[in-house]
Design a protein around this motif. Structure first.
Motif, PDB file in Angstrom:
ATOM      1  N   ALA A  87      -2.655  -8.436   9.928  1.00 10.80           N
ATOM      2  CA  ALA A  87      -1.709  -7.226  10.402  1.00 10.80           C
ATOM      3  C   ALA A  87      -1.520  -6.378   8.929  1.00 10.80           C
ATOM      4  N   ASP A  88      -1.266  -4.725   9.436  1.00 10.97           N
ATOM      5  CA  ASP A  88      -0.822  -4.080   8.378  1.00 10.97           C
ATOM      6  C   ASP A  88       0.717  -3.852   8.505  1.00 10.97           C
ATOM      7  N   ALA A  89       1.273  -4.190   7.507  1.00 14.89           N
ATOM      8  CA  ALA A  89       2.742  -4.263   7.291  1.00 14.89           C
ATOM      9  C   ALA A  89       3.367  -2.875   7.723  1.00 14.89           C
ATOM     10  N   THR A  90       2.579  -1.698   7.617  1.00 11.26           N
ATOM     11  CA  THR A  90       3.248  -0.478   7.807  1.00 11.26           C
ATOM     12  C   THR A  90       2.959  -0.109   9.557  1.00 11.26           C
ATOM     13  N   ASP A  91       2.207  -1.172  10.079  1.00  7.30           N
ATOM     14  CA  ASP A  91       2.179  -0.764  11.634  1.00  7.30           C
ATOM     15  C   ASP A  91       2.188  -2.328  12.246  1.00  7.30           C
ATOM     16  N   GLN A 105       7.764 -11.327  -0.206  1.00  6.74           N
ATOM     17  CA  GLN A 105       8.109 -11.592  -1.766  1.00  6.74           C
ATOM     18  C   GLN A 105       6.779 -11.234  -2.507  1.00  6.74           C
ATOM     19  N   LEU A 106       7.014 -10.382  -3.565  1.00 13.86           N
ATOM     20  CA  LEU A 106       5.932 -10.225  -4.371  1.00 13.86           C
ATOM     21  C   LEU A 106       4.808  -9.389  -3.697  1.00 13.86           C
ATOM     22  N   ALA A 107       5.282  -8.272  -2.799  1.00 14.81           N
ATOM     23  CA  ALA A 107       4.171  -7.484  -2.118  1.00 14.81           C
ATOM     24  C   ALA A 107       4.592  -6.331  -2.677  1.00 14.81           C
ATOM     25  N   LEU A 108       5.589  -5.674  -2.847  1.00 18.08           N
ATOM     26  CA  LEU A 108       6.033  -4.366  -2.916  1.00 18.08           C
ATOM     27  C   LEU A 108       5.812  -3.635  -4.454  1.00 18.08           C
ATOM     28  N   HIS A 109       5.746  -4.570  -5.357  1.00 19.14           N
ATOM     29  CA  HIS A 109       5.487  -3.669  -6.650  1.00 19.14           C
ATOM     30  C   HIS A 109       4.166  -3.411  -6.863  1.00 19.14           C
ATOM     31  N   GLU A 110       3.104  -3.538  -5.948  1.00 18.81           N
ATOM     32  CA  GLU A 110       1.748  -3.042  -6.207  1.00 18.81           C
ATOM     33  C   GLU A 110       1.407  -2.070  -5.192  1.00 18.81           C
ATOM     34  N   LYS A 111       2.344  -1.448  -4.497  1.00 20.40           N
ATOM     35  CA  LYS A 111       2.024  -0.372  -3.581  1.00 20.40           C
ATOM     36  C   LYS A 111       2.757   1.027  -4.114  1.00 20.40           C
ATOM     37  N   ASP A 112       2.273   1.946  -3.437  1.00 15.96           N
ATOM     38  CA  ASP A 112       2.816   3.207  -3.697  1.00 15.96           C
ATOM     39  C   ASP A 112       4.191   3.442  -2.790  1.00 15.96           C
ATOM     40  N   ALA A 113       4.918   4.550  -3.347  1.00 13.60           N
ATOM     41  CA  ALA A 113       6.323   4.616  -2.902  1.00 13.60           C
ATOM     42  C   ALA A 113       6.217   5.009  -1.281  1.00 13.60           C
ATOM     43  N   ALA A 114       5.025   5.740  -1.085  1.00 15.33           N
ATOM     44  CA  ALA A 114       5.066   6.100   0.724  1.00 15.33           C
ATOM     45  C   ALA A 114       4.504   4.716   1.315  1.00 15.33           C
ATOM     46  N   VAL A 116       5.554   1.796   0.651  1.00 15.70           N
ATOM     47  CA  VAL A 116       6.731   0.880   0.502  1.00 15.70           C
ATOM     48  C   VAL A 116       7.716   1.439   1.711  1.00 15.70           C
ATOM     49  N   ALA A 117       7.900   2.731   1.569  1.00 17.19           N
ATOM     50  CA  ALA A 117       8.760   3.257   2.499  1.00 17.19           C
ATOM     51  C   ALA A 117       8.386   2.795   4.006  1.00 17.19           C
ATOM     52  N   ALA A 118       7.091   3.065   4.380  1.00 15.54           N
ATOM     53  CA  ALA A 118       6.648   2.741   5.565  1.00 15.54           C
ATOM     54  C   ALA A 118       6.910   1.219   5.923  1.00 15.54           C
ATOM     55  N   LEU A 119       6.602   0.287   5.070  1.00 15.70           N
ATOM     56  CA  LEU A 119       6.667  -1.091   5.142  1.00 15.70           C
ATOM     57  C   LEU A 119       8.078  -1.273   5.909  1.00 15.70           C
ATOM     58  N   LEU A 120       9.123  -0.621   4.644  1.00 16.92           N
ATOM     59  CA  LEU A 120      10.490  -0.888   5.047  1.00 16.92           C
ATOM     60  C   LEU A 120      10.891  -0.462   6.400  1.00 16.92           C
ATOM     61  N   ALA A 121      10.517   0.692   6.846  1.00 14.47           N
ATOM     62  CA  ALA A 121      10.934   1.136   8.149  1.00 14.47           C
ATOM     63  C   ALA A 121      10.276   0.139   9.005  1.00 14.47           C
ATOM     64  N   GLU A 122       9.112  -0.287   9.046  1.00  9.47           N
ATOM     65  CA  GLU A 122       8.659  -1.236  10.304  1.00  9.47           C
ATOM     66  C   GLU A 122       9.435  -2.330   9.962  1.00  9.47           C
ATOM     67  N   ALA A 123       9.843  -2.964   8.827  1.00  8.81           N
ATOM     68  CA  ALA A 123      10.654  -4.269   8.829  1.00  8.81           C
ATOM     69  C   ALA A 123      11.969  -4.008   9.431  1.00  8.81           C
TER      70      ALA A 123
END
Length: 145
Positions: A87-91, A105-114, A116-123
């Motif tokens: 699954a895509d963490a942004t959807d 854990q250890l999944a955000l540092h390698e992603k761009d800001a957009a 990360v924002a979409a992933l956190l919104a989905e969370a």
């Protein structure tokens, strides 16, 4: 259908735990202890990778994982059969408010800001109103060289 995971995980997945677990074990143990000390029963692990963190979680919790890498999910299937899915963490493929706790854990540092924002919104969307988000990661500082 989510896009294929990053190609680097195809070669990394089989060696991820043997190489990195000695370094990550203490962090994973601390996350599992933190979870055990709280009442969260239904847990989503975003970017579950090889499933090692799920395997270490308290047995009385319902923990499921998602990851974008088919190669990592093949490793997870060996450790925690049937508990992780592509699954895509942004959807995320879950209903609103489905979880008490979302971890990553250890999944955000390698992603761009957009991303990360979409992933956190989905969370936030899949968390119950009184749910918690646990993020464990790092930010690399400027290189000294």
């Amino acid at each position: 259908m989510p896009p294929a995971g990053p190609p680097e995980y195809a070669w990394l997945a089989p060696i991820y735990d043997p190489v990195l677990e000695p370094v990550l074990h203490g962090m994973r143990r601390a996350v599992a202890r933190w979870v055990a000390a709280r009442p969260h029963r239904r847990i989503l692990d975003v970017g579950c990778g090889t499933g090692r963190q799920i395997r270490m979680m308290p047995a009385d919790r319902e923990v499921v994982g998602v990851d974008l890498s088919p190669a990592m999910l093949r490793q997870a299937e060996r450790q925690v059969p049937g508990r992780c899915r592509l699954a895509d963490a942004t959807d995320l493929p879950f209903e609103d408010g489905a979880f008490d706790l979302v971890t990553t854990q250890l999944a955000l540092h390698e992603k761009d800001a957009a991303t990360v924002a979409a992933l956190l919104a989905e969370a936030r969307r899949v968390l119950r109103p009184d749910g918690r988000l646990l993020v464990v990661d790092y930010a690399a500082g400027p290189h000294p060289w």
